[in-house]
Write an enzyme that holds these catalytic residues in place. Structure first.
Site, PDB file in Angstrom:
ATOM      1  CE  LYS A 177      -3.931  14.290 -11.738  1.00 46.79           C
ATOM      2  NZ  LYS A 177      -4.980  15.224 -11.336  1.00 46.79           N
ATOM      3  CB  ILE A 178      -4.836   7.372 -10.280  1.00 47.34           C
ATOM      4  CG1 ILE A 178      -6.086   8.108  -9.760  1.00 47.34           C
ATOM      5  CG2 ILE A 178      -4.182   6.572  -9.155  1.00 47.34           C
ATOM      6  CD1 ILE A 178      -7.242   7.198  -9.428  1.00 47.34           C
TER       7      ILE A 178
END
Length: 298
Positions: A177-178
């Site tokens: 996600k990051i």
């Protein structure tokens, strides 16, 4: 799980993404949901959909064996977990806590260890795509968990998403996600520059983006953030705000430092987002950073 608790699902955090995620799970699963948020408005809307309202975090933790979190970031996740009467204090063997927030990888893995010491499971399942995707139930969800936990939580996650991916053990969902957001922010910076430079040079911005979408620069960011927000200069407060983007890119930069990589592109995106926030766009949808470029030159 005990028979009565197995049927009840807890959900804490009913903000921009949490409310529609919870609603999709509630409506599509037919399960009993016990929900809590500091804001009363989403609580009342979900109550109208059949959710039961809890008076606080502790009461949710006491009542369920499966609990979802959707919070603004790592600071809030840590507070909910480590408060004196928080989730860690209430954790018990067999309980599963699924964090759908975007939070630092290190924090996620440390919390997982602390919950494991109490016999509970803490895993990560952050989400990608837009608020509209959350409403439509077409998110992409990246999961960091073991196979058994993934098998338990996947049916509910699928009610909120069109893609659910097991990325690896705990923390791996946050890594994906990051990195996803890091690339998105850098792409939006590039789009802002293309629109500003192209527009000032005399090309119709709509023609520019439509033509770019047919070429090698096409992307999800171009078709969504570019065409739907940057082109009409529409940056509502109820979308993903600049200050949230700043938080997420800081996680990317922290992770880069942890592994010894200099992320110049991510730093550039962070700098521009910071300038945008300082210019009054902190609550605005983060592609509002184009306003900084609009104010330059012709």
């Amino acid at each position: 799980m005990s028979k009565d608790k197995a049927g009840t699902v807890g959900f804490i955090g009913l903000g921009v993404m949490g409310e529609p995620i919870c609603r999709n799970m509630l409506r599509k699963s037919g399960r009993d949901f016990l929900v809590f948020d500091l804001n009363d408005a989403p609580l009342q809307r979900l109550a109208a959909d059949g959710a039961r309202l809890a008076p606080g975090i502790a009461s949710v933790a006491d009542a369920v064996d499966l609990l979802f979190l959707s919070l603004p970031g790592g600071k809030e996740v840590e507070a909910v977990c480590r408060a004196p009467d928080g989730l860690l204090a209430k954790a018990r063997p067999g309980q599963i806590i699924v964090d759908m927030s975007t939070a630092p990888v290190g924090l996620t893995r440390t919390l997982a260890e602390e919950f494991a010491a109490r016999g509970a499971i803490f895993c990560d399942a952050p989400v990608a795509r837009t608020r509209q995707a959350a409403i439509d139930g077409t998110l992409s969800i990246m999961v960091g968990a073991d196979e058994a936990t993934y098998g338990t939580i996947r049916p509910l996650l699928e009610h909120a998403a069109s893609e659910v991916t097991l990325c690896g053990p705990v923390g791996c969902g946050q890594i994906v996600k990051i990195m996803n957001n890091m690339v998105l922010f850098q792409t939006v910076v590039a789009l802002a520059e293309a629109l500003s430079i192209g527009g000032k040079a005399g090309i119709d911005e709509k023609v520019l983006l439509e033509t770019m979408s047919k070429g090698s620069s096409d992307s999800f960011a171009l078709r969504n953030h570019g065409m739907k927000a940057m082109l009409p200069r529409s940056f509502p407060d109820e979308a993903f705000p600049t200050d949230y983007a700043l938080k997420d890119v800081s996680y990317a930069l922290d992770l880069a430092r942890d592994v010894g990589v200099t992320a110049d592109g991510a730093q550039l995106a962070s700098d521009l987002l910071k300038r945008s926030s300082d210019a009054g766009n902190g609550r605005a949808y983060f592609p509002a950073l184009i306003r900084l470029l609009d104010a330059q030159g012709k």
